[in-house]
Scaffold this active site. Structure first.
Site, PDB file in Angstrom:
ATOM      1  N   TYR A  29       0.803  -1.228   0.000  1.00 37.10           N
ATOM      2  CA  TYR A  29       0.000   0.000   0.000  1.00 37.10           C
ATOM      3  C   TYR A  29       0.826   1.264   0.000  1.00 37.10           C
ATOM      4  CZ  TYR A  29       1.359  -0.448   4.863  1.00 37.10           C
ATOM      5  OH  TYR A  29       2.104  -0.601   6.007  1.00 37.10           O
ATOM      6  N   GLY A  30       2.147   1.152  -0.029  1.00 39.09           N
ATOM      7  CA  GLY A  30       3.007   2.331   0.045  1.00 39.09           C
ATOM      8  C   GLY A  30       4.071   2.298  -1.033  1.00 39.09           C
ATOM      9  N   SER A  31       5.325   2.407  -0.634  1.00 39.88           N
ATOM     10  CA  SER A  31       6.423   2.432  -1.603  1.00 39.88           C
ATOM     11  C   SER A  31       6.466   1.161  -2.447  1.00 39.88           C
ATOM     12  CB  SER A  31       7.761   2.651  -0.899  1.00 39.88           C
ATOM     13  OG  SER A  31       8.043   1.592  -0.002  1.00 39.88           O
ATOM     14  N   LEU A  32       5.962   0.047  -1.918  1.00 38.30           N
ATOM     15  CA  LEU A  32       5.973  -1.208  -2.674  1.00 38.30           C
ATOM     16  C   LEU A  32       4.907  -1.243  -3.773  1.00 38.30           C
ATOM     17  CD1 LEU A  32       6.686  -3.758   0.177  1.00 38.30           C
ATOM     18  CD2 LEU A  32       8.283  -2.889  -1.543  1.00 38.30           C
ATOM     19  N   ALA A  34       5.233   0.789  -6.114  1.00 36.80           N
ATOM     20  CA  ALA A  34       6.089   1.174  -7.239  1.00 36.80           C
ATOM     21  C   ALA A  34       6.885  -0.041  -7.721  1.00 36.80           C
ATOM     22  CB  ALA A  34       7.045   2.291  -6.815  1.00 36.80           C
ATOM     23  N   GLU A  97      10.738  -4.101   5.754  1.00 36.72           N
ATOM     24  CA  GLU A  97       9.731  -3.473   6.619  1.00 36.72           C
ATOM     25  C   GLU A  97      10.259  -3.259   8.036  1.00 36.72           C
ATOM     26  OE1 GLU A  97       7.354  -1.979   5.392  1.00 36.72           O
ATOM     27  OE2 GLU A  97       7.146  -2.933   3.456  1.00 36.72           O
TER      28      GLU A  97
END
Length: 188
Positions: A29-32, A34, A97
């Site tokens: 849900y964040g940088s991952l 991309a 993480e």
């Protein structure tokens, strides 16, 4: 301006028995979200599908350029599910993480409406909430303003991970932004 002190995390490398053919689904849900970040970490782009995680909310994290999620009733987080993550790849994601997150089993709804799927995700575990979490994190804004430098930091993390005594991701993150002389990412 305070930041979270780096901590050493000792997570054993996967044993031979952990390298079975088990495959995992991981809700990100964040940088991952991309592909560039995932490619640096896993050396490939796994198959994925857009998804929603009900009962959670995404927040910005003070002093960081990446988000966190926490369980919040009647909220939802859009993201995607990465399919076919191997045990060695899951180990890399666990290390990435770091101690700020706890791996949890969740049920995500695929956006194509086809099904609900069980997946792993990383939920904020830093006991400093509510001091560090605020507002809504925006992926599109992050892509425009932070992704390139985050790819560089992630590459450094992967290099560090190969060392006999690697730094934690938090330590790599803080070292990267301070060494680069760019304090702004640590002040959100």
């Amino acid at each position: 301006m305070s930041s979270i002190a780096p901590s050493t995390v000792v997570v054993p490398a996967p044993s031979h028995s952990d390298r079975s053919d088990s495959l995992h689904n991981v809700f990100v849900y964040g940088s991952l979200l991309a592909d560039d970040i995932v490619r640096v970490l896993l050396k490939r782009i796994p198959q994925s599908s857009s998804a929603v995680l009900h009962g959670y909310q995404r927040f910005s994290v003070r002093g960081r350029v990446y988000p966190a999620i926490l369980p919040v009733e009647n909220e939802r987080v859009t993201g995607k599910v990465l399919f076919g993550i191997t045990n060695p790849e899951l180990y890399i994601l666990d290390m990435f993480e770091d101690v700020e997150y706890e791996k949890s089993v969740v049920e995500a709804s695929l956006l194509d409406g086809s099904e609900k799927i069980t997946a792993l995700t990383y939920v904020w575990n830093n006991n400093s909430y509510p001091d560090f979490l605020y507002g809504e994190w925006n992926f599109e804004e992050w892509k425009q303003s932070r992704m390139d430098e985050f790819v560089q930091m992630t590459s450094r993390f992967v290099e560090e991970l190969q060392l006999p005594e690697p730094k934690s991701r938090v330590a790599t993150y803080e070292s990267f932004y301070h060494k680069e002389g760019n304090d702004s990412p640590l002040i959100t």
